[in-house]
Design a protein around this motif. Structure first.
Motif, PDB file in Angstrom:
ATOM      1  N   ALA A 568       0.837  -1.204   0.000  1.00  0.00           N
ATOM      2  CA  ALA A 568       0.000   0.000   0.000  1.00  0.00           C
ATOM      3  C   ALA A 568       0.873   1.255   0.000  1.00  0.00           C
ATOM      4  N   PRO A 569       0.413   2.322  -0.669  1.00  0.00           N
ATOM      5  CA  PRO A 569       1.185   3.567  -0.671  1.00  0.00           C
ATOM      6  C   PRO A 569       1.201   4.247   0.691  1.00  0.00           C
ATOM      7  N   ASN A 595      -3.816   7.892  14.179  1.00  0.00           N
ATOM      8  CA  ASN A 595      -4.677   8.805  13.431  1.00  0.00           C
ATOM      9  C   ASN A 595      -5.375   8.043  12.304  1.00  0.00           C
ATOM     10  N   PRO A 596      -6.534   8.533  11.843  1.00  0.00           N
ATOM     11  CA  PRO A 596      -7.207   7.887  10.704  1.00  0.00           C
ATOM     12  C   PRO A 596      -6.307   7.893   9.471  1.00  0.00           C
ATOM     13  N   GLN A 597      -6.400   6.842   8.661  1.00  0.00           N
ATOM     14  CA  GLN A 597      -5.592   6.731   7.454  1.00  0.00           C
ATOM     15  C   GLN A 597      -6.482   6.253   6.310  1.00  0.00           C
ATOM     16  N   THR A 598      -6.168   6.710   5.087  1.00  0.00           N
ATOM     17  CA  THR A 598      -7.043   6.462   3.940  1.00  0.00           C
ATOM     18  C   THR A 598      -6.302   5.740   2.821  1.00  0.00           C
ATOM     19  N   LEU A 599      -7.037   4.850   2.140  1.00  0.00           N
ATOM     20  CA  LEU A 599      -6.580   4.235   0.892  1.00  0.00           C
ATOM     21  C   LEU A 599      -7.473   4.754  -0.222  1.00  0.00           C
ATOM     22  N   SER A 600      -6.870   5.221  -1.305  1.00  0.00           N
ATOM     23  CA  SER A 600      -7.639   5.830  -2.389  1.00  0.00           C
ATOM     24  C   SER A 600      -8.323   4.775  -3.242  1.00  0.00           C
ATOM     25  N   ASN A 601      -9.371   5.198  -3.937  1.00  0.00           N
ATOM     26  CA  ASN A 601     -10.055   4.317  -4.877  1.00  0.00           C
ATOM     27  C   ASN A 601      -9.140   3.907  -6.023  1.00  0.00           C
ATOM     28  N   ASP A 602      -8.246   4.823  -6.425  1.00  0.00           N
ATOM     29  CA  ASP A 602      -7.308   4.496  -7.511  1.00  0.00           C
ATOM     30  C   ASP A 602      -6.447   3.297  -7.121  1.00  0.00           C
ATOM     31  N   TRP A 603      -5.995   3.295  -5.864  1.00  0.00           N
ATOM     32  CA  TRP A 603      -5.148   2.166  -5.433  1.00  0.00           C
ATOM     33  C   TRP A 603      -5.977   0.886  -5.333  1.00  0.00           C
ATOM     34  N   LEU A 604      -7.190   0.977  -4.798  1.00  0.00           N
ATOM     35  CA  LEU A 604      -8.057  -0.194  -4.717  1.00  0.00           C
ATOM     36  C   LEU A 604      -8.337  -0.753  -6.106  1.00  0.00           C
ATOM     37  N   GLN A 605      -8.493   0.136  -7.070  1.00  0.00           N
ATOM     38  CA  GLN A 605      -8.737  -0.304  -8.435  1.00  0.00           C
ATOM     39  C   GLN A 605      -7.492  -0.968  -9.017  1.00  0.00           C
ATOM     40  N   SER A 606      -6.313  -0.473  -8.643  1.00  0.00           N
ATOM     41  CA  SER A 606      -5.059  -1.024  -9.178  1.00  0.00           C
ATOM     42  C   SER A 606      -4.816  -2.460  -8.735  1.00  0.00           C
ATOM     43  N   ILE A 607      -5.383  -2.847  -7.591  1.00  0.00           N
ATOM     44  CA  ILE A 607      -5.222  -4.230  -7.130  1.00  0.00           C
ATOM     45  C   ILE A 607      -6.471  -5.064  -7.418  1.00  0.00           C
ATOM     46  N   SER A 628     -16.507   7.519  -3.017  1.00  0.00           N
ATOM     47  CA  SER A 628     -16.007   8.841  -2.609  1.00  0.00           C
ATOM     48  C   SER A 628     -14.480   8.857  -2.691  1.00  0.00           C
ATOM     49  N   LYS A 629     -13.811   9.292  -1.630  1.00  0.00           N
ATOM     50  CA  LYS A 629     -12.354   9.412  -1.672  1.00  0.00           C
ATOM     51  C   LYS A 629     -11.641   8.062  -1.599  1.00  0.00           C
ATOM     52  N   GLY A 630     -12.271   7.124  -0.988  1.00  0.00           N
ATOM     53  CA  GLY A 630     -11.632   5.836  -0.790  1.00  0.00           C
ATOM     54  C   GLY A 630     -12.107   5.232   0.513  1.00  0.00           C
ATOM     55  N   ILE A 631     -11.263   4.428   1.119  1.00  0.00           N
ATOM     56  CA  ILE A 631     -11.609   3.785   2.390  1.00  0.00           C
ATOM     57  C   ILE A 631     -10.745   4.369   3.494  1.00  0.00           C
ATOM     58  N   THR A 632     -11.383   4.842   4.555  1.00  0.00           N
ATOM     59  CA  THR A 632     -10.664   5.410   5.692  1.00  0.00           C
ATOM     60  C   THR A 632     -10.751   4.464   6.879  1.00  0.00           C
ATOM     61  N   LEU A 633      -9.600   4.176   7.466  1.00  0.00           N
ATOM     62  CA  LEU A 633      -9.532   3.340   8.663  1.00  0.00           C
ATOM     63  C   LEU A 633      -9.278   4.225   9.876  1.00  0.00           C
ATOM     64  N   GLN A 634     -10.018   3.972  10.935  1.00  0.00           N
ATOM     65  CA  GLN A 634      -9.812   4.676  12.185  1.00  0.00           C
ATOM     66  C   GLN A 634      -8.537   4.148  12.870  1.00  0.00           C
ATOM     67  N   PRO A 635      -8.040   4.847  13.903  1.00  0.00           N
ATOM     68  CA  PRO A 635      -6.828   4.374  14.584  1.00  0.00           C
ATOM     69  C   PRO A 635      -6.960   2.916  15.027  1.00  0.00           C
ATOM     70  N   TYR A 636      -5.974   2.130  14.656  1.00  0.00           N
ATOM     71  CA  TYR A 636      -5.871   0.720  15.044  1.00  0.00           C
ATOM     72  C   TYR A 636      -7.100  -0.093  14.620  1.00  0.00           C
ATOM     73  N   GLU A 637      -7.707   0.308  13.517  1.00  0.00           N
ATOM     74  CA  GLU A 637      -8.877  -0.416  13.026  1.00  0.00           C
ATOM     75  C   GLU A 637      -8.443  -1.548  12.106  1.00  0.00           C
ATOM     76  N   LEU A 638      -9.197  -2.629  12.131  1.00  0.00           N
ATOM     77  CA  LEU A 638      -8.993  -3.784  11.266  1.00  0.00           C
ATOM     78  C   LEU A 638     -10.250  -4.001  10.445  1.00  0.00           C
ATOM     79  N   LEU A 639     -10.088  -4.213   9.142  1.00  0.00           N
ATOM     80  CA  LEU A 639     -11.216  -4.497   8.259  1.00  0.00           C
ATOM     81  C   LEU A 639     -10.942  -5.777   7.481  1.00  0.00           C
TER      82      LEU A 639
END
Length: 644
Positions: A568-569, A595-607, A628-639
């Motif tokens: 991931a970038p 802190n919250p961290q985000t993965l962009s839709n462009d990156w999700l599309q690339s994989i 929208s912008k992508g997927i945002t994870l809250q601090p220490y969140e697991l998805l």
């Protein structure tokens, strides 16, 4: 043809009309050439031929001693489609029997607790006889198959294993393959003057050979057991003791030692053991002018054990306890002509240590760099994945990987020790240093998962924010090992967030070994109140329970080498995928930052994981829009994400 292929061939030839004895004869005939090659690759002298004859005579005798029920269990496992130990339904727990619930009978009483949590694979720490004083937690053995009376009797163990089989649960016990205690019958006979039994160990009348060994041998326990040899006054000889002065290293260059230890191994598994943990197997072969670790002869020896075990008890598998560099760990599954022909399981110690590195740094760059360079394991093998165990956390990262990401290796290890061992006042961790070596600045870390992740400090300071962060870290780290390829192993007490146990400081036989701080007594009072009480223990237990149940429902979590690491970038995130054929693939995301961290839709599309209609987090069962912008994870969140 390697051993994995032979195992498949035997499964194809299986005939339900044949007896276990008929199929033993088939296995012996099929494997004989491999056993012979393995034996004579180690024992090449003319005088060793007689020992091979003894081995061939020994195999049917060992098979005849195997209980009938276990012989038929072996046959069932051989003819199964796929390997039972690679199933998504496998979830383990490691524990000290007397710390968990008094003894083997007490443990049997608590089997419903394991079932409630979802655990079906138990690793009991050593339960065989050991010295009364210092004994390295039972890893200094006086017997390989007699049960120490404080745990009960051999009959108690057999009743436990029968009950486990009836509940479709599995058992792992240790086989301390590298050494015995200095009270073991062979050691006593050596001390009494027996030349035969002195040859079972490395003993020398002067320091010439020991000094030659010491030139290249590292120190395992530099604080409590410096050097690798101990002088025995009664014997007037120096004895190789790589771990502690009361643990004598076995001399496997003597083929009689192999024959004796194979016999001990079979006696152990005949008690109903499904997985044998080969303790300290990296040290099995000793050679002057080397580190005497990970030598080719050690691998050949392990392969020989495995081939013999496949003839006698093909339903039993081996676990490699090799806490070594990532590129070395993978070799214990077997190399080249022996690929898939050593241990079926190995501890994923690198993943464990790298996860703790990411917690401290809040970044996954070293984790991703290291995992990318581990070779693919054989399809028939699997990992044991864990975040804590009875032992310390070593910092055996590859220096080149640390320098590649722009950090100084020595300074980084110092930072990790300071972070976890209460040197940095801002750190939430409450750990202890284990075996610090002032010669090179090396040290290891001890402490319970909860205390290392900030729960102890949060409770002491009544800091709700710190407590919440600690709980989320505990759940996130377990969620990673639940979804990574292999068997997840929970350390007893971590499922309820147990803290450090400092009572070891009051025991003269334990106070010098800080690993006892993370070996607490199971808190049954807290467990009894889980259902009706709010708090960190209940939250951790039920969140882990939910993930375990979910893991067991999805075949994508079976270990079929379907793990894909995605770089991931965003360096605060760990991202990997479990690819599926029958189920939908699962993308695992975890945020190591506060802190919250985000993965962009462009990156999700690339994989290939972008979906206009969105994705679902199957842990929370909530839809997540990707439009929208992508997927945002809250601090220490697991998805755990699946496409809708």
């Amino acid at each position: 043809m390697n051993q994995a292929s032979l195992h498949h061939l035997l499964a194809l030839k299986f005939d339900e009309t044949k007896s276990p004895e008929d199929l033993f004869a088939l296995r012996l005939a099929t494997n004989l050439t491999l056993v012979k090659e393995g034996f004579f690759s180690l024992y090449q002298e003319e005088r060793h031929k007689a020992y091979f004859t003894r081995l061939i005579d020994l195999l049917p005798r060992l098979f005849s001693d195997r209980p009938t029920e276990l012989k038929f269990q072996d046959l069932v496992r051989v003819r199964q489609q796929g390997n039972w130990y690679q199933s998504e339904k496998m979830v383990g727990m490691q524990l000290y029997t007397n710390h968990f619930n008094k003894d083997l009978k007490g443990l049997r009483d608590k089997l419903p607790y394991f079932e409630e949590l979802g655990v079906n694979f138990l690793h009991l720490m050593p339960i065989t006889t050991r010295p009364k004083e210092e004994n390295d937690g039972g890893y200094a053995v006086n017997s390989y198959h007699e049960i120490d009376k404080k745990f009960g009797t051999k009959n108690d163990l057999e009743k436990l294993t029968q009950e486990l089989r009836s509940r479709k649960m599995f058992l792992m016990l240790d086989f301390v393959v590298n050494h015995t205690s200095n009270e073991y019958p062979w050691a006593k006979k050596a001390i009494a003057g027996s030349k035969k039994y002195r040859s079972y160990y490395f003993t020398y009348p002067d320091r010439d050979i020991p000094d030659a060994f010491e030139e290249t041998l590292p120190e395992v326990f530099p604080q409590t057991s410096p050097g690798n040899f101990t002088y025995n006054k009664k014997m007037k000889r120096w004895v190789m003791t790589v771990f502690n002065d009361y643990q004598w290293d076995l001399n496997y260059s003597n083929p009689e030692v192999f024959l004796e230890m194979l016999t001990n191994l079979v006696k152990l598994i005949n008690l109903g053991v499904d997985v044998v943990r080969f303790d300290a197997l990296a040290f099995l072969w000793k050679k002057i002018r080397t580190t005497s670790q990970n030598l080719p002869e050690a691998h050949m020896l392990i392969s020989l054990f495995r081939m013999c075990l496949q003839i006698i008890a093909p339903g039993t598998v081996l676990l490699a306890e090799a806490i070594v560099a990532p590129t070395e760990i993978i070799k214990y599954f077997g190399e080249e002509s022996r690929k898939g022909n050593e241990c079926e399981m190995a501890y994923n110690a690198s993943l464990m240590a790298l996860l703790w590195n990411s917690i401290a740094t809040k970044k996954t760059n070293l984790l991703q760099k290291s995992l990318q360079e581990i070779p693919k394991k054989p399809d028939t093998a699997t990992w044991i994945n864990y975040i804590r165990c009875h032992d310390d956390i070593g910092l055996g990262f590859d220096d080149a990987h640390i320098y590649d990401i722009g950090w100084d290796a020595k300074e980084h290890r110092k930072f990790l020790l300071d972070y976890y061992c209460q040197v940095l006042p801002w750190s939430p961790a409450k750990g202890l240093v284990f075996m610090y070596n002032p010669k090179n600045g090396d040290g290891r870390i001890t402490g319970s998962a909860a205390s290392l992740l900030g729960l102890e400090k949060g409770i002491m300071e009544n800091n709700e924010k710190l407590i919440k962060a600690a709980i989320d870290k505990i759940v996130m780290m377990h969620g990673i090992v639940f979804s990574y390829g292999g068997i997840p192993m929970i350390y007893a007490g971590d499922e309820i967030g147990m803290l450090n146990d400092y009572s070891f400081l009051e025991d003269p036989n334990k106070k010098h070994d800080s690993r006892w701080v993370n070996r607490p007594q199971q808190d049954w009072e807290t467990i009894a109140a889980l259902q009706g009480k709010k708090g960190h223990s209940s939250e951790i237990f039920f969140r882990l329970q939910k993930m375990i149940a979910l893991r067991k429902k999805l075949s994508v979590f079976a270990d079929s080498n379907n793990f894909v690491l995605h770089a991931a970038p965003n360096q605060h995130l760990l991202t990997f995928e479990r690819n599926a054929i029958e189920d939908k693939s699962v993308l695992v995301l975890s945020n190591f930052d506060e802190n919250p961290q985000t993965l962009s839709n462009d990156w999700l599309q690339s994989i290939g994981f972008f979906a206009l209609e969105g994705v679902k987090d199957i842990i929370s069962n909530k839809k997540i829009k990707t439009a929208s912008k992508g997927i945002t994870l809250q601090p220490y969140e697991l998805l755990w994400l699946q496409k809708l």
